[in-house]
Motif scaffolding. Structure first.
Motif, PDB file in Angstrom:
ATOM      1  N   ARG A  68      36.960  12.178  10.639  1.00  6.73           N
ATOM      2  CA  ARG A  68      37.517  13.737  10.037  1.00  6.73           C
ATOM      3  C   ARG A  68      38.864  13.911  10.340  1.00  6.73           C
ATOM      4  O   ARG A  68      40.206  14.459  10.492  1.00  6.73           O
ATOM      5  N   TRP A  69      38.929  13.405  12.318  1.00  2.00           N
ATOM      6  CA  TRP A  69      39.678  14.443  13.054  1.00  2.00           C
ATOM      7  C   TRP A  69      41.272  13.216  13.142  1.00  2.00           C
ATOM      8  O   TRP A  69      42.241  13.145  12.890  1.00  2.00           O
ATOM      9  N   LYS A  70      40.571  11.866  12.793  1.00  2.00           N
ATOM     10  CA  LYS A  70      41.574  10.564  12.849  1.00  2.00           C
ATOM     11  C   LYS A  70      42.151  10.716  11.154  1.00  2.00           C
ATOM     12  O   LYS A  70      43.639  10.800  11.195  1.00  2.00           O
ATOM     13  N   ASP A  94      30.151  30.324  20.589  1.00  4.32           N
ATOM     14  CA  ASP A  94      30.303  29.459  19.039  1.00  4.32           C
ATOM     15  C   ASP A  94      30.908  30.071  17.793  1.00  4.32           C
ATOM     16  O   ASP A  94      29.909  31.007  17.275  1.00  4.32           O
ATOM     17  N   ARG A  95      31.520  29.308  17.882  1.00  4.49           N
ATOM     18  CA  ARG A  95      32.107  29.118  15.980  1.00  4.49           C
ATOM     19  C   ARG A  95      32.139  28.721  15.610  1.00  4.49           C
ATOM     20  O   ARG A  95      32.818  27.404  16.169  1.00  4.49           O
ATOM     21  N   ALA A  96      31.534  28.003  14.855  1.00  2.87           N
ATOM     22  CA  ALA A  96      31.462  26.909  13.737  1.00  2.87           C
ATOM     23  C   ALA A  96      31.228  25.623  14.792  1.00  2.87           C
ATOM     24  O   ALA A  96      31.234  24.746  13.740  1.00  2.87           O
ATOM     25  N   ALA A  97      30.172  25.627  15.743  1.00  2.00           N
ATOM     26  CA  ALA A  97      29.943  24.451  16.748  1.00  2.00           C
ATOM     27  C   ALA A  97      27.686  25.173  15.895  1.00  2.00           C
ATOM     28  O   ALA A  97      27.753  23.710  15.781  1.00  2.00           O
ATOM     29  N   TYR A 132      30.950  10.547  12.341  1.00  4.51           N
ATOM     30  CA  TYR A 132      32.033  11.387  11.266  1.00  4.51           C
ATOM     31  C   TYR A 132      33.284  12.277  11.179  1.00  4.51           C
ATOM     32  O   TYR A 132      34.516  12.604  10.820  1.00  4.51           O
ATOM     33  N   TRP A 133      32.808  13.008  12.979  1.00  2.00           N
ATOM     34  CA  TRP A 133      33.990  13.696  13.034  1.00  2.00           C
ATOM     35  C   TRP A 133      34.861  13.058  13.468  1.00  2.00           C
ATOM     36  O   TRP A 133      36.594  13.458  13.633  1.00  2.00           O
ATOM     37  N   LEU A 134      34.338  11.994  14.532  1.00  5.31           N
ATOM     38  CA  LEU A 134      35.884  11.544  14.728  1.00  5.31           C
ATOM     39  C   LEU A 134      36.882  10.209  13.888  1.00  5.31           C
ATOM     40  O   LEU A 134      38.117  10.923  13.515  1.00  5.31           O
ATOM     41  N   ALA A 153      33.266  22.104  25.116  1.00 10.62           N
ATOM     42  CA  ALA A 153      32.579  20.382  24.561  1.00 10.62           C
ATOM     43  C   ALA A 153      33.512  20.248  23.190  1.00 10.62           C
ATOM     44  O   ALA A 153      33.548  20.915  22.090  1.00 10.62           O
ATOM     45  N   GLU A 154      33.794  18.844  23.804  1.00 10.93           N
ATOM     46  CA  GLU A 154      34.381  17.662  22.255  1.00 10.93           C
ATOM     47  C   GLU A 154      34.713  16.844  21.732  1.00 10.93           C
ATOM     48  O   GLU A 154      34.344  15.960  23.691  1.00 10.93           O
ATOM     49  N   LEU A 155      33.814  15.944  20.565  1.00 12.88           N
ATOM     50  CA  LEU A 155      33.822  14.780  20.966  1.00 12.88           C
ATOM     51  C   LEU A 155      34.592  13.348  20.643  1.00 12.88           C
ATOM     52  O   LEU A 155      34.994  13.290  21.328  1.00 12.88           O
ATOM     53  N   SER A 156      35.824  14.565  19.677  1.00 20.75           N
ATOM     54  CA  SER A 156      36.814  13.946  20.048  1.00 20.75           C
ATOM     55  C   SER A 156      37.813  13.771  20.716  1.00 20.75           C
ATOM     56  O   SER A 156      38.917  14.895  21.258  1.00 20.75           O
ATOM     57  N   VAL A 190      35.425  15.430  27.146  1.00 20.00           N
ATOM     58  CA  VAL A 190      35.112  15.062  26.173  1.00 20.00           C
ATOM     59  C   VAL A 190      34.107  13.935  25.650  1.00 20.00           C
ATOM     60  O   VAL A 190      33.730  12.966  26.997  1.00 20.00           O
ATOM     61  N   GLY A 191      32.936  14.313  25.107  1.00 15.28           N
ATOM     62  CA  GLY A 191      31.474  13.548  24.598  1.00 15.28           C
ATOM     63  C   GLY A 191      31.143  13.536  24.255  1.00 15.28           C
ATOM     64  O   GLY A 191      31.268  15.118  23.585  1.00 15.28           O
ATOM     65  N   ASP A 192      30.090  13.535  23.468  1.00 12.15           N
ATOM     66  CA  ASP A 192      28.578  14.088  23.181  1.00 12.15           C
ATOM     67  C   ASP A 192      28.408  15.390  23.882  1.00 12.15           C
ATOM     68  O   ASP A 192      27.841  14.880  24.987  1.00 12.15           O
ATOM     69  N   ILE A 193      28.200  16.655  23.561  1.00  8.38           N
ATOM     70  CA  ILE A 193      27.420  17.989  24.068  1.00  8.38           C
ATOM     71  C   ILE A 193      26.485  17.908  24.751  1.00  8.38           C
ATOM     72  O   ILE A 193      26.187  17.980  25.948  1.00  8.38           O
ATOM     73  N   PHE A 194      25.455  16.910  24.393  1.00  3.81           N
ATOM     74  CA  PHE A 194      24.228  16.265  24.637  1.00  3.81           C
ATOM     75  C   PHE A 194      23.959  15.685  25.751  1.00  3.81           C
ATOM     76  O   PHE A 194      23.253  15.370  26.446  1.00  3.81           O
ATOM     77  N   PRO A 228      31.482  25.519  22.643  1.00  2.00           N
ATOM     78  CA  PRO A 228      31.092  24.433  22.337  1.00  2.00           C
ATOM     79  C   PRO A 228      31.523  23.870  20.879  1.00  2.00           C
ATOM     80  O   PRO A 228      31.958  24.982  19.993  1.00  2.00           O
ATOM     81  N   LEU A 229      31.465  22.319  21.372  1.00  2.92           N
ATOM     82  CA  LEU A 229      31.744  21.890  20.120  1.00  2.92           C
ATOM     83  C   LEU A 229      33.558  23.031  19.806  1.00  2.92           C
ATOM     84  O   LEU A 229      33.580  23.302  18.724  1.00  2.92           O
ATOM     85  N   CYS A 230      34.759  22.109  20.385  1.00  6.56           N
ATOM     86  CA  CYS A 230      35.243  23.825  20.177  1.00  6.56           C
ATOM     87  C   CYS A 230      36.502  23.301  19.211  1.00  6.56           C
ATOM     88  O   CYS A 230      37.758  23.376  19.308  1.00  6.56           O
ATOM     89  N   GLY A 231      37.249  21.810  18.950  1.00  6.78           N
ATOM     90  CA  GLY A 231      37.984  21.459  18.298  1.00  6.78           C
ATOM     91  C   GLY A 231      39.340  22.027  19.088  1.00  6.78           C
ATOM     92  O   GLY A 231      39.263  21.563  20.292  1.00  6.78           O
TER      93      GLY A 231
HETATM   94  C1  LIG Z   1      33.423  22.379  12.475  1.00 11.80           C
HETATM   95  S1  LIG Z   1      34.305  22.170  13.967  1.00 11.80           S
HETATM   96  C2  LIG Z   1      34.730  23.646  14.739  1.00 11.80           C
HETATM   97  C3  LIG Z   1      35.441  23.013  15.779  1.00 11.80           C
HETATM   98  C4  LIG Z   1      36.351  24.694  16.430  1.00 11.80           C
HETATM   99  N1  LIG Z   1      34.700  25.674  17.263  1.00 11.80           N
HETATM  100  C5  LIG Z   1      36.716  25.702  15.202  1.00 11.80           C
HETATM  101  O1  LIG Z   1      36.650  26.944  15.146  1.00 11.80           O
HETATM  102  O2  LIG Z   1      37.743  25.358  15.079  1.00 11.80           O
HETATM  103  C6  LIG Z   1      33.329  21.253  14.949  1.00 11.80           C
HETATM  104  C7  LIG Z   1      33.162  20.173  15.767  1.00 11.80           C
HETATM  105  O3  LIG Z   1      32.830  19.445  16.765  1.00 11.80           O
HETATM  106  C8  LIG Z   1      33.045  18.509  17.116  1.00 11.80           C
HETATM  107  N2  LIG Z   1      31.300  18.361  17.378  1.00 11.80           N
HETATM  108  C9  LIG Z   1      30.167  18.054  16.195  1.00 11.80           C
HETATM  109  N3  LIG Z   1      29.168  17.052  17.163  1.00 11.80           N
HETATM  110  C10 LIG Z   1      29.685  17.064  18.526  1.00 11.80           C
HETATM  111  C11 LIG Z   1      28.997  17.387  19.234  1.00 11.80           C
HETATM  112  N4  LIG Z   1      27.310  16.109  19.656  1.00 11.80           N
HETATM  113  N5  LIG Z   1      29.025  16.983  20.805  1.00 11.80           N
HETATM  114  C12 LIG Z   1      30.346  17.214  20.886  1.00 11.80           C
HETATM  115  N6  LIG Z   1      31.557  17.810  19.956  1.00 11.80           N
HETATM  116  C13 LIG Z   1      30.616  17.549  18.684  1.00 11.80           C
HETATM  117  C14 LIG Z   1      33.390  17.967  16.208  1.00 11.80           C
HETATM  118  O4  LIG Z   1      34.330  17.111  16.300  1.00 11.80           O
HETATM  119  C15 LIG Z   1      33.905  18.889  15.341  1.00 11.80           C
HETATM  120  O5  LIG Z   1      35.400  19.345  16.120  1.00 11.80           O
END
Ligand SMILES: C[S@@+](CC[C@H](N)C(=O)[O-])C[C@H]1O[C@@H](n2cnc3c(N)ncnc32)[C@H](O)[C@@H]1O
Length: 214
Positions: A9-11, A122-125, A5-7, A65-68, A103-107, A44-47
């Motif tokens: 969205r980035w694409k 943590d903003r929007a994570a 889903y996230w990959l 940490a970021e998936l994409s 880069v990968g799943d935070i878990f 976390p989930l930094c985009g």
């Molecule tokens: C709503 S965005 C927020 C990005 C950033 N914190 C910001 O404020 O712009 C959530 C981000 O989390 C990443 N993400 C989602 N699930 C993740 C996971 N399990 N591990 C790492 N990153 C993840 C997504 O690819 C996306 O870039």
């Protein structure tokens, strides 16, 4: 939530969450964490958030940490920094001076991999994850950061109006996840001008999570 889903969205450049300047609540409230310069902050989930550039400019070191991988390639390009790239198990490590992005799943990030952390931003994570994952995420975050203090920026709106992400996370829910580990202070609750997706009234809540209970 499915990583694809996230990959996707980035694409497809569907990154409405990405802000065009450093987050005003970060800029206003980060000092409330009372951190020494050179402290190491986990995002976390930094985009490719511009908040990372703001934190670096203000003298902090960053781990993210970021998936994409696309997001992180763009982050380094926009920072005009050449990354050193290595592979640690299921994670790709992009690094440069004062900057480590996993880069990968935070878990899949362990406490050993992440190293010592002084605070979490943590903003929007938390709000990016569906309810069932939020419990898993907060427990994992506490573990890998050794309960480092946090500045947490989350959203609150009527969840019946739309499906997330972002999801609405109530005060009560934040307390359920973090109340046992931190003293929680709501430092600002501000309406987001224009609302969510330009339609729904939404508040951005900034909370300070300090670990006097550690
Ligand atoms: C709503 S965005 C927020 C990005 C950033 N914190 C910001 O404020 O712009 C959530 C981000 O989390 C990443 N993400 C989602 N699930 C993740 C996971 N399990 N591990 C790492 N990153 C993840 C997504 O690819 C996306 O870039």
């Amino acid at each position: 939530m499915d990583p694809n889903y996230w990959l996707q969205r980035w694409k497809q450049n569907e990154i409405g969450f990405h802000e065009s300047e450093a987050n005003p609540l970060l800029v206003k409230h980060f000092k409330a964490l009372s951190l020494a310069k050179n402290s190491r902050i986990f995002v976390p989930l930094c985009g490719k958030t511009l908040d990372i550039g703001w934190l670096l400019t203000n003298g902090y070191r960053i781990a993210g940490a970021e998936l994409s991988e696309q997001a992180i390639a763009e982050l380094f390009m926009e920072l005009a920094v050449e990354p050193k790239i290595s592979v640690i198990g299921e994670i790709k490590h992009y690094s440069a001076k004062n900057l480590d992005i996993f880069v990968g799943d935070i878990f899949n990030i362990s406490i050993e991999m992440l190293g010592s952390i002084n605070a979490v931003y943590d903003r929007a994570a938390l709000v990016a994850l569906p309810k069932e994952m939020r419990k898993q995420y907060t427990a994992h975050l506490l573990r890998i950061t050794n309960k480092a203090p946090q500045l947490l920026i989350s959203f609150e709106y009527d969840q019946k109006l739309m499906e997330g992400p972002p999801f609405s996370v109530s005060n009560k829910e934040v307390s359920q996840h973090y109340g046992g580990s931190y003293d929680l202070t709501l430092i600002e609750s501000a309406d987001i001008p224009g609302g969510l997706k330009g339609i729904y009234a939404v508040k951005a809540n900034a909370r300070l999570l300090k670990n006097d209970k550690k």
